[in-house]
Design a protein around this motif. Structure first.
Motif, PDB file in Angstrom:
ATOM      1  N   GLU A 119     -29.247   9.298  10.466  1.00  0.00           N
ATOM      2  CA  GLU A 119     -30.338   9.676   9.577  1.00  0.00           C
ATOM      3  C   GLU A 119     -31.204   8.454   9.301  1.00  0.00           C
ATOM      4  OE1 GLU A 119     -28.896  10.880   5.736  1.00  0.00           O
ATOM      5  OE2 GLU A 119     -27.855   8.982   5.365  1.00  0.00           O
ATOM      6  N   VAL A 120     -32.461   8.724   8.978  1.00  0.00           N
ATOM      7  CA  VAL A 120     -33.398   7.667   8.589  1.00  0.00           C
ATOM      8  C   VAL A 120     -33.934   8.024   7.206  1.00  0.00           C
ATOM      9  CG1 VAL A 120     -35.534   6.435   9.141  1.00  0.00           C
ATOM     10  CG2 VAL A 120     -34.034   7.228  10.993  1.00  0.00           C
ATOM     11  N   GLY A 176     -23.968   7.507   5.680  1.00  0.00           N
ATOM     12  CA  GLY A 176     -23.365   7.181   6.957  1.00  0.00           C
ATOM     13  C   GLY A 176     -22.196   6.215   6.831  1.00  0.00           C
ATOM     14  N   GLU A 177     -21.396   6.158   7.872  1.00  0.00           N
ATOM     15  CA  GLU A 177     -20.297   5.198   7.928  1.00  0.00           C
ATOM     16  C   GLU A 177     -20.836   3.774   7.982  1.00  0.00           C
ATOM     17  OE1 GLU A 177     -16.509   4.080  10.894  1.00  0.00           O
ATOM     18  OE2 GLU A 177     -17.832   5.780  11.345  1.00  0.00           O
ATOM     19  N   TYR A 178     -21.941   3.622   8.695  1.00  0.00           N
ATOM     20  CA  TYR A 178     -22.609   2.330   8.801  1.00  0.00           C
ATOM     21  C   TYR A 178     -24.032   2.468   8.263  1.00  0.00           C
ATOM     22  CZ  TYR A 178     -18.840   1.626  12.225  1.00  0.00           C
ATOM     23  OH  TYR A 178     -17.615   1.559  12.860  1.00  0.00           O
ATOM     24  N   ILE A 179     -24.550   1.372   7.705  1.00  0.00           N
ATOM     25  CA  ILE A 179     -25.882   1.384   7.098  1.00  0.00           C
ATOM     26  C   ILE A 179     -26.713   0.274   7.722  1.00  0.00           C
ATOM     27  CG2 ILE A 179     -27.209   1.205   4.961  1.00  0.00           C
ATOM     28  CD1 ILE A 179     -24.668   2.046   3.451  1.00  0.00           C
ATOM     29  N   ALA A 180     -27.884   0.643   8.213  1.00  0.00           N
ATOM     30  CA  ALA A 180     -28.824  -0.335   8.764  1.00  0.00           C
ATOM     31  C   ALA A 180     -30.037  -0.407   7.845  1.00  0.00           C
ATOM     32  CB  ALA A 180     -29.255   0.068  10.173  1.00  0.00           C
ATOM     33  N   HIS A 181     -30.696  -1.563   7.875  1.00  0.00           N
ATOM     34  CA  HIS A 181     -31.910  -1.734   7.074  1.00  0.00           C
ATOM     35  C   HIS A 181     -33.068  -2.121   7.988  1.00  0.00           C
ATOM     36  CE1 HIS A 181     -34.451  -2.689   3.608  1.00  0.00           C
ATOM     37  NE2 HIS A 181     -34.947  -3.630   4.409  1.00  0.00           N
ATOM     38  N   VAL A 182     -34.224  -1.488   7.752  1.00  0.00           N
ATOM     39  CA  VAL A 182     -35.449  -1.842   8.473  1.00  0.00           C
ATOM     40  C   VAL A 182     -36.606  -1.808   7.483  1.00  0.00           C
ATOM     41  CG1 VAL A 182     -37.030  -1.273  10.354  1.00  0.00           C
ATOM     42  CG2 VAL A 182     -34.580  -0.865  10.647  1.00  0.00           C
ATOM     43  N   TYR A 206     -24.342  -2.803   8.393  1.00  0.00           N
ATOM     44  CA  TYR A 206     -23.096  -3.152   7.711  1.00  0.00           C
ATOM     45  C   TYR A 206     -22.297  -1.892   7.396  1.00  0.00           C
ATOM     46  CZ  TYR A 206     -25.476  -1.823   3.328  1.00  0.00           C
ATOM     47  OH  TYR A 206     -26.147  -1.133   2.333  1.00  0.00           O
ATOM     48  N   ARG A 207     -21.055  -2.095   7.015  1.00  0.00           N
ATOM     49  CA  ARG A 207     -20.177  -0.974   6.711  1.00  0.00           C
ATOM     50  C   ARG A 207     -20.498  -0.415   5.320  1.00  0.00           C
ATOM     51  NH1 ARG A 207     -16.102  -0.953  10.476  1.00  0.00           N
ATOM     52  NH2 ARG A 207     -15.840  -2.935  11.599  1.00  0.00           N
ATOM     53  N   SER A 208     -20.538   0.894   5.217  1.00  0.00           N
ATOM     54  CA  SER A 208     -20.803   1.501   3.912  1.00  0.00           C
ATOM     55  C   SER A 208     -19.688   1.194   2.916  1.00  0.00           C
ATOM     56  CB  SER A 208     -20.971   3.011   4.053  1.00  0.00           C
ATOM     57  OG  SER A 208     -19.777   3.614   4.552  1.00  0.00           O
ATOM     58  N   SER A 209     -18.502   0.867   3.420  1.00  0.00           N
ATOM     59  CA  SER A 209     -17.377   0.572   2.531  1.00  0.00           C
ATOM     60  C   SER A 209     -17.586  -0.704   1.723  1.00  0.00           C
ATOM     61  CB  SER A 209     -16.083   0.454   3.345  1.00  0.00           C
ATOM     62  OG  SER A 209     -16.184  -0.563   4.323  1.00  0.00           O
ATOM     63  N   SER A 260     -26.699   5.451   8.798  1.00  0.00           N
ATOM     64  CA  SER A 260     -27.865   5.695   7.939  1.00  0.00           C
ATOM     65  C   SER A 260     -28.786   4.493   8.081  1.00  0.00           C
ATOM     66  CB  SER A 260     -27.451   5.838   6.470  1.00  0.00           C
ATOM     67  OG  SER A 260     -26.659   6.980   6.261  1.00  0.00           O
ATOM     68  N   VAL A 261     -30.041   4.753   8.437  1.00  0.00           N
ATOM     69  CA  VAL A 261     -31.036   3.682   8.508  1.00  0.00           C
ATOM     70  C   VAL A 261     -31.897   3.770   7.250  1.00  0.00           C
ATOM     71  CG1 VAL A 261     -32.877   2.606   9.839  1.00  0.00           C
ATOM     72  CG2 VAL A 261     -31.082   3.899  11.014  1.00  0.00           C
ATOM     73  N   CYS A 262     -31.915   2.709   6.477  1.00  0.00           N
ATOM     74  CA  CYS A 262     -32.671   2.670   5.239  1.00  0.00           C
ATOM     75  C   CYS A 262     -33.985   1.929   5.467  1.00  0.00           C
ATOM     76  CB  CYS A 262     -31.871   1.971   4.141  1.00  0.00           C
ATOM     77  SG  CYS A 262     -30.366   2.851   3.688  1.00  0.00           S
ATOM     78  N   VAL A 263     -35.090   2.608   5.197  1.00  0.00           N
ATOM     79  CA  VAL A 263     -36.419   2.033   5.389  1.00  0.00           C
ATOM     80  C   VAL A 263     -37.122   1.967   4.038  1.00  0.00           C
ATOM     81  CG1 VAL A 263     -38.674   2.303   6.510  1.00  0.00           C
ATOM     82  CG2 VAL A 263     -36.577   2.959   7.736  1.00  0.00           C
TER      83      VAL A 263
END
Length: 315
Positions: free
Chosen positions: A46-47, A97-103, A178-181, A17-20
């Motif tokens: 997903e974004v 998502g299993e992993y989360i990114a930030h932009v 980072y990990r969603s956990s 999951s990319v969080c914007v």
């Protein structure tokens, strides 16, 4: 607002999951979102775009992308402004998502960002946060340069919580995955910045840079912390909070605030000195001062490039 929804049984869970977060960024948000939907991966992602009640054309651009990329873009358009810090926390809470990114909405990704970072997390179970190097861009001065990170000089064992507390900013916010956990943490009674989130997200694990290649572009000088004292006041609150919450890392917190205090005195920013005076008195020790000099080589790599610092302040 338009909420996101969890995946249905027919829709596979996104791996990333990319969080914007965005607010009044109509000049930049299209490039940001295009750079994300163009990512080539062998997994679904997903974004999630959280627009904080923009008053320019940002919301229209977000919705246009959501219409054109319905399987990727998940828009959230707030009807009332909730503020940058709450928006940051809010959008990350929507990720599945299993992993989360930030932009940040004024930055953008380069090819292979999602693929490389997710594989690194796949391959390194001890890693809870992975950053990447960035190009730094100043629009007004028409300057683009690489960050100062020398990958070969970074600690091979990665960074732990004490390191994040000590160095404050290691990887840029828009380079983080980072990990969603490890996402959830107790919120304090003051606004949260990325420094706070990094300290909590690391848990008992490590943080690394994925490799030596820049995988994104950071626009300096136009973010929420570009001016004023608000972010510095929040940092001062963070130092006091973490000094109490993690007494085993008190020396690391003391190093961080001592370094900022010295910089404020050197620049004759007496308003900033007054902000950092209390945490310096409470947390800085002789050991903290020694650590500032001991880790000076790493600290220098984490600064803005000189070409950028000579122009506008950074986010």
């Amino acid at each position: 607002m338009t909420p996101t929804t969890p995946p249905s049984p027919e829709t596979p869970r996104p791996k990333v999951s990319v969080c914007v977060v965005t607010y009044n960024q109509e000049k930049y948000i299209a490039q940001c979102l295009q750079s994300l939907v163009d990512q080539e991966t062998d997994f679904p992602f997903e974004v999630i775009v959280s627009d904080d009640c923009s008053t320019d054309g940002t919301s229209d651009i977000v919705m246009d992308f959501a219409h054109r990329y319905q399987n990727i873009i998940k828009p959230i358009i707030h009807q009332k402004n909730i503020g940058a810090y709450k928006n940051f926390i809010f959008v990350h809470q929507q990720a599945v998502g299993e992993y989360i990114a930030h932009v940040d909405g004024d930055d953008y990704a380069l090819p292979d960002k999602l693929k490389k970072q997710s594989k690194f997390l796949d391959d390194h179970g001890e890693c809870n946060i992975v950053w990447h190097r960035m190009f730094v861009k100043n629009e007004a001065a028409d300057i683009v340069c690489e960050d100062l990170i020398q990958y070969e000089l970074l600690p091979k064992s990665g960074f732990d919580r004490g390191d994040i507390l000590r160095f404050i900013t290691i990887g840029m916010n828009s380079s983080k995955m980072y990990r969603s956990s490890v996402r959830d943490f107790v919120l304090p009674n003051f606004p949260v910045v990325d420094y706070f989130a990094n300290v909590e997200h690391i848990r008992d694990g490590k943080a690394f840079f994925v490799d030596s290649e820049p995988l994104g572009v950071y626009r300096a000088g136009i973010g929420i912390a570009s001016s004023g004292l608000g972010t510095r006041k929040i940092l001062a609150d963070c130092f006091m909070y973490f000094g109490s919450r993690y007494p085993e890392h008190r020396r690391c917190v003391g190093s961080a605030v001592f370094l900022l205090m010295v910089a404020a005195i050197k620049n004759r920013r007496w308003d900033v000195v007054s902000i950092y005076l209390k945490p310096t008195v409470h947390l800085a020790s002789f050991g903290s001062i020694i650590d500032v000099y001991k880790f000076w080589g790493i600290s220098k790599m984490l600064r803005m490039p000189n070409a950028i610092r000579r122009t506008e302040g950074s986010k």
